[in-house]
Design a protein around this motif. Structure first.
Motif, short mmCIF file in Angstrom:
data_model
loop_
_atom_site.label_atom_id
_atom_site.label_comp_id
_atom_site.label_asym_id
_atom_site.label_seq_id
_atom_site.Cartn_x
_atom_site.Cartn_y
_atom_site.Cartn_z
N LYS A 132 -137.73 -33.82 -108.17
CA LYS A 132 -138.86 -33.78 -109.10
C LYS A 132 -139.58 -35.12 -109.03
N VAL A 145 -144.48 -35.59 -112.36
CA VAL A 145 -145.73 -35.10 -111.77
C VAL A 145 -145.82 -33.59 -112.00
N LEU A 146 -146.91 -33.18 -112.63
CA LEU A 146 -147.17 -31.78 -112.97
C LEU A 146 -148.27 -31.23 -112.07
N PRO A 147 -148.33 -29.92 -111.88
CA PRO A 147 -149.38 -29.35 -111.04
C PRO A 147 -150.79 -29.79 -111.46
N GLU A 148 -151.02 -29.88 -112.77
CA GLU A 148 -152.36 -30.28 -113.23
C GLU A 148 -152.71 -31.74 -112.91
N ASP A 149 -151.70 -32.54 -112.52
CA ASP A 149 -151.97 -33.91 -112.10
C ASP A 149 -152.64 -33.97 -110.73
N LYS A 150 -152.47 -32.90 -109.96
CA LYS A 150 -153.06 -32.79 -108.62
C LYS A 150 -152.74 -34.01 -107.76
N LYS A 172 -149.95 -35.80 -104.84
CA LYS A 172 -148.91 -35.56 -103.84
C LYS A 172 -148.22 -36.90 -103.58
#
Length: 119
Positions: free
Chosen positions: A3, A12-17, A19
């Motif tokens: 994670k 890091v969450l998907p909405e943070d966009k 990598k």
């Protein structure tokens, strides 16, 4: 655990966009910290109210655990139930033998100390 985190422990969450390898600003880190801390405080307040804990030092340890784990009650459901049922010795043993203790012994040790104060 696979994670990715950034800054000072923000998951890091998907909405943070983001990598792996992306750079973030100090301002973004501060924003995440404020948001993540607020969530951790709210969860700790609810959990400690449910557990009948009013000691501010113990509440702060729950804040710290929720900040790191996302939700102490979800991650340590069995241990949480043991605390709720005042089975403190077993709760302490669960934490002492956990991956959490291996990975972050100071924070897990703080929780053990907090539970010890409840006895």
């Amino acid at each position: 655990l696979g994670k990715p985190t950034v800054g000072i422990g923000h998951l890091v969450l998907p909405e943070d966009k983001l990598k792996v390898g992306d750079r973030v600003t100090d301002e973004q880190i501060a924003t995440w910290f404020t948001k993540d801390s607020s969530k951790a405080k709210a969860k700790a307040a609810f959990q400690c109210q449910e557990l009948g804990i009013t000691d501010p030092d113990i509440i702060n340890i729950f804040v710290s655990a929720n900040y790191q784990l996302g939700d102490f009650k979800s991650v340590f459901g069995d241990t949480y139930s043991l605390i709720k049922n005042k089975r403190y010795s077993k709760a302490i043993l669960n934490i002492a033998s956990s991956k959490w203790m291996q990975q972050t012994p100071i924070r897990a040790g703080d929780m053990i100390s907090a539970i010890t104060k409840l006895v």
